[in-house]
Design an enzyme around this catalytic site. Sequence first.
Site, PDB file in Angstrom:
ATOM      1  N   THR A  44      34.776  34.559  40.645  1.00  0.00           N
ATOM      2  CA  THR A  44      35.983  35.353  40.903  1.00  0.00           C
ATOM      3  C   THR A  44      37.022  35.052  39.829  1.00  0.00           C
ATOM      4  O   THR A  44      37.233  33.896  39.456  1.00  0.00           O
ATOM      5  CB  THR A  44      36.575  35.043  42.292  1.00  0.00           C
ATOM      6  OG1 THR A  44      35.676  35.519  43.298  1.00  0.00           O
ATOM      7  CG2 THR A  44      37.923  35.728  42.484  1.00  0.00           C
ATOM      8  N   PHE A  90      40.926  35.159  38.947  1.00  0.00           N
ATOM      9  CA  PHE A  90      42.264  35.187  39.530  1.00  0.00           C
ATOM     10  C   PHE A  90      43.284  35.412  38.425  1.00  0.00           C
ATOM     11  O   PHE A  90      43.072  35.023  37.273  1.00  0.00           O
ATOM     12  CB  PHE A  90      42.593  33.847  40.207  1.00  0.00           C
ATOM     13  CG  PHE A  90      41.737  33.513  41.393  1.00  0.00           C
ATOM     14  CD1 PHE A  90      42.179  33.761  42.684  1.00  0.00           C
ATOM     15  CD2 PHE A  90      40.487  32.931  41.226  1.00  0.00           C
ATOM     16  CE1 PHE A  90      41.394  33.438  43.784  1.00  0.00           C
ATOM     17  CE2 PHE A  90      39.697  32.603  42.314  1.00  0.00           C
ATOM     18  CZ  PHE A  90      40.149  32.863  43.597  1.00  0.00           C
TER      19      PHE A  90
END
Length: 294
Positions: free
Chosen positions: A175, A177
């Site tokens: 992921t 961010f």
Amino acid sequence: MTYSTNRIAFQGEYGANSDMACRDMFPNMEPLPCATFEDAFNALDQGEADLAMIPIENTIAGRVADIHHLLPESQLHIIGEYFMPIHFQLMVLPGTKLSDIKTVHSHVHALGQCRKIVRANGWKAVVAGDTAGAAKLVSNSGDKTMAALAPRLAADLYGLETLAENVEDTETNVTRFVVLSREAKTPPRPVADEVVVTTFVFRVRNIPAALYKAMGGFATNGINMTKLESYQLAGKFIATQFYADIQGHPDEAPVARALEELKFFSKELRILGVYPAHPFRLAQNGSHAEDAEG
């Protein structure tokens, strides 16, 4: 940059992946849990936190759609990025057996990233607000038919037992961010091997081949565009906004020329942030270059 609250906002409960990202990148700041992404944005905007850690895309689940609408509408700025490999643990109340489980709870993206184990066991997937919130729900329920898919930290925080580790569908589950601030923090033009990322949104003018012409400046100036996504505005198919990441600084001549050409073919252009590239991005760039040469 000075911090007044020394807090960094994130969406979810303590123990969520976003919480872990906050602790990893800013170990001296206090993570501030928020119920929704909008609440995290508001906490930063209203001064309850100095920064916010917001997931923007995942290698399996794709983009986090809410952010592409919230970020352009806010007056916040991207000042950094963080890439985190994502691992999910199957956690239950102590003493629970695999055969006891009937439902598995987690964030919609986490469920999408762990389809294989859910399907193989015939469990019912139940969407929760976030991964750590699902762990907290199981902990408070007292129900041994419930399980949660959450980061390892959540099991420790909520007194759960891990039945299976790293149950995500693929090892390449990462992921990305972005770190948000009320103030822009534009780094100087890069030198030597430094890499800067510029993120912006734009809407092209309503003329034939506008997008093709708008993108031409990046090609002719040798700018590496690492992301280009489109999404509709206000529920209208005719109102399209584009989100883009490029490698380069607006003060560098090639980037300045490309952005100037983009402006000519666009009715709206807004730079959301200029920030240093995370080491993970640079490592990925290096591996892609090796693949191309091979």
